[in-house]
Design a protein around this motif. Structure first.
Motif, PDB file in Angstrom:
ATOM      1  N   PRO A 194      47.675  23.370  25.700  1.00 27.55           N
ATOM      2  CA  PRO A 194      48.632  24.252  25.028  1.00 27.55           C
ATOM      3  C   PRO A 194      49.076  23.748  23.654  1.00 27.55           C
ATOM      4  CG  PRO A 194      49.232  23.997  27.327  1.00 27.55           C
ATOM      5  CD  PRO A 194      48.101  23.058  27.070  1.00 27.55           C
ATOM      6  N   LEU A 195      49.198  22.437  23.484  1.00 26.19           N
ATOM      7  CA  LEU A 195      49.593  21.923  22.174  1.00 26.19           C
ATOM      8  C   LEU A 195      48.506  22.132  21.132  1.00 26.19           C
ATOM      9  CD1 LEU A 195      51.431  18.618  23.137  1.00 26.19           C
ATOM     10  CD2 LEU A 195      52.418  20.796  22.410  1.00 26.19           C
ATOM     11  N   VAL A 196      47.245  22.046  21.543  1.00 28.33           N
ATOM     12  CA  VAL A 196      46.140  22.308  20.624  1.00 28.33           C
ATOM     13  C   VAL A 196      46.152  23.778  20.229  1.00 28.33           C
ATOM     14  CG1 VAL A 196      43.636  22.325  20.372  1.00 28.33           C
ATOM     15  CG2 VAL A 196      44.754  20.423  21.532  1.00 28.33           C
ATOM     16  N   ALA A 197      46.378  24.649  21.193  1.00 34.15           N
ATOM     17  CA  ALA A 197      46.445  26.079  20.896  1.00 34.15           C
ATOM     18  C   ALA A 197      47.593  26.385  19.941  1.00 34.15           C
ATOM     19  CB  ALA A 197      46.600  26.874  22.189  1.00 34.15           C
ATOM     20  N   ALA A 198      48.748  25.762  20.166  1.00 33.04           N
ATOM     21  CA  ALA A 198      49.894  25.977  19.275  1.00 33.04           C
ATOM     22  C   ALA A 198      49.599  25.455  17.874  1.00 33.04           C
ATOM     23  CB  ALA A 198      51.136  25.296  19.839  1.00 33.04           C
ATOM     24  N   ALA A 199      48.950  24.304  17.792  1.00 28.17           N
ATOM     25  CA  ALA A 199      48.613  23.736  16.483  1.00 28.17           C
ATOM     26  C   ALA A 199      47.633  24.626  15.728  1.00 28.17           C
ATOM     27  CB  ALA A 199      48.025  22.342  16.652  1.00 28.17           C
ATOM     28  N   MET A 200      46.815  25.365  16.455  1.00 26.57           N
ATOM     29  CA  MET A 200      45.873  26.275  15.807  1.00 26.57           C
ATOM     30  C   MET A 200      46.558  27.557  15.341  1.00 26.57           C
ATOM     31  SD  MET A 200      42.716  25.788  18.451  1.00 26.57           S
ATOM     32  CE  MET A 200      41.730  27.107  17.776  1.00 26.57           C
ATOM     33  N   VAL A 201      47.531  28.020  16.098  1.00 29.74           N
ATOM     34  CA  VAL A 201      48.134  29.328  15.827  1.00 29.74           C
ATOM     35  C   VAL A 201      49.308  29.254  14.849  1.00 29.74           C
ATOM     36  CG1 VAL A 201      49.419  31.199  16.929  1.00 29.74           C
ATOM     37  CG2 VAL A 201      47.373  30.291  18.000  1.00 29.74           C
ATOM     38  N   LEU A 202      50.104  28.200  14.921  1.00 31.30           N
ATOM     39  CA  LEU A 202      51.326  28.134  14.122  1.00 31.30           C
ATOM     40  C   LEU A 202      51.113  28.221  12.610  1.00 31.30           C
ATOM     41  CD1 LEU A 202      53.556  25.664  16.129  1.00 31.30           C
ATOM     42  CD2 LEU A 202      53.840  28.119  15.826  1.00 31.30           C
ATOM     43  N   PRO A 203      50.120  27.554  12.022  1.00 27.19           N
ATOM     44  CA  PRO A 203      49.953  27.712  10.567  1.00 27.19           C
ATOM     45  C   PRO A 203      49.692  29.157  10.148  1.00 27.19           C
ATOM     46  CG  PRO A 203      48.732  25.804  11.322  1.00 27.19           C
ATOM     47  CD  PRO A 203      49.222  26.525  12.553  1.00 27.19           C
ATOM     48  N   LEU A 204      48.873  29.861  10.901  1.00 30.51           N
ATOM     49  CA  LEU A 204      48.612  31.262  10.576  1.00 30.51           C
ATOM     50  C   LEU A 204      49.859  32.112  10.780  1.00 30.51           C
ATOM     51  CD1 LEU A 204      46.667  33.500   9.745  1.00 30.51           C
ATOM     52  CD2 LEU A 204      46.044  33.725  12.153  1.00 30.51           C
ATOM     53  N   ALA A 205      50.599  31.845  11.837  1.00 32.44           N
ATOM     54  CA  ALA A 205      51.827  32.602  12.091  1.00 32.44           C
ATOM     55  C   ALA A 205      52.836  32.394  10.965  1.00 32.44           C
ATOM     56  CB  ALA A 205      52.425  32.195  13.423  1.00 32.44           C
TER      57      ALA A 205
END
Length: 68
Positions: free
Chosen positions: A31-42
């Motif tokens: 989940p932390l990897v997924a968040a790290a991938m999504v947060l910059p775009l968000a």
């Protein structure tokens, strides 16, 4: 026979490309990897379209649901 060999070579190249990117065949991701991938775009989308109020509202809702 030559057609089968061509498909095998193409398949192995595709698997190497997937392995290089780091995608696992199981489809699971921490989940932390997924968040790290999504947060910059968000964050980029929030800044671009001026949606800070919506981001703050959603973040407070999630924090409330988590009990923080």
């Amino acid at each position: 026979m030559a057609d089968t060999a061509g498909r095998t070579i193409g398949r192995s190249r595709g698997l190497k490309a997937v392995a290089t990117i780091g995608v696992r065949s199981s489809g699971t991701r921490h989940p932390l990897v997924a968040a790290a991938m999504v947060l910059p775009l968000a964050l980029l989308l929030a800044v671009t379209f001026g949606g800070w109020e919506a981001v703050v509202t959603q973040a407070s809702s999630v924090a409330g649901a988590l009990g923080r």
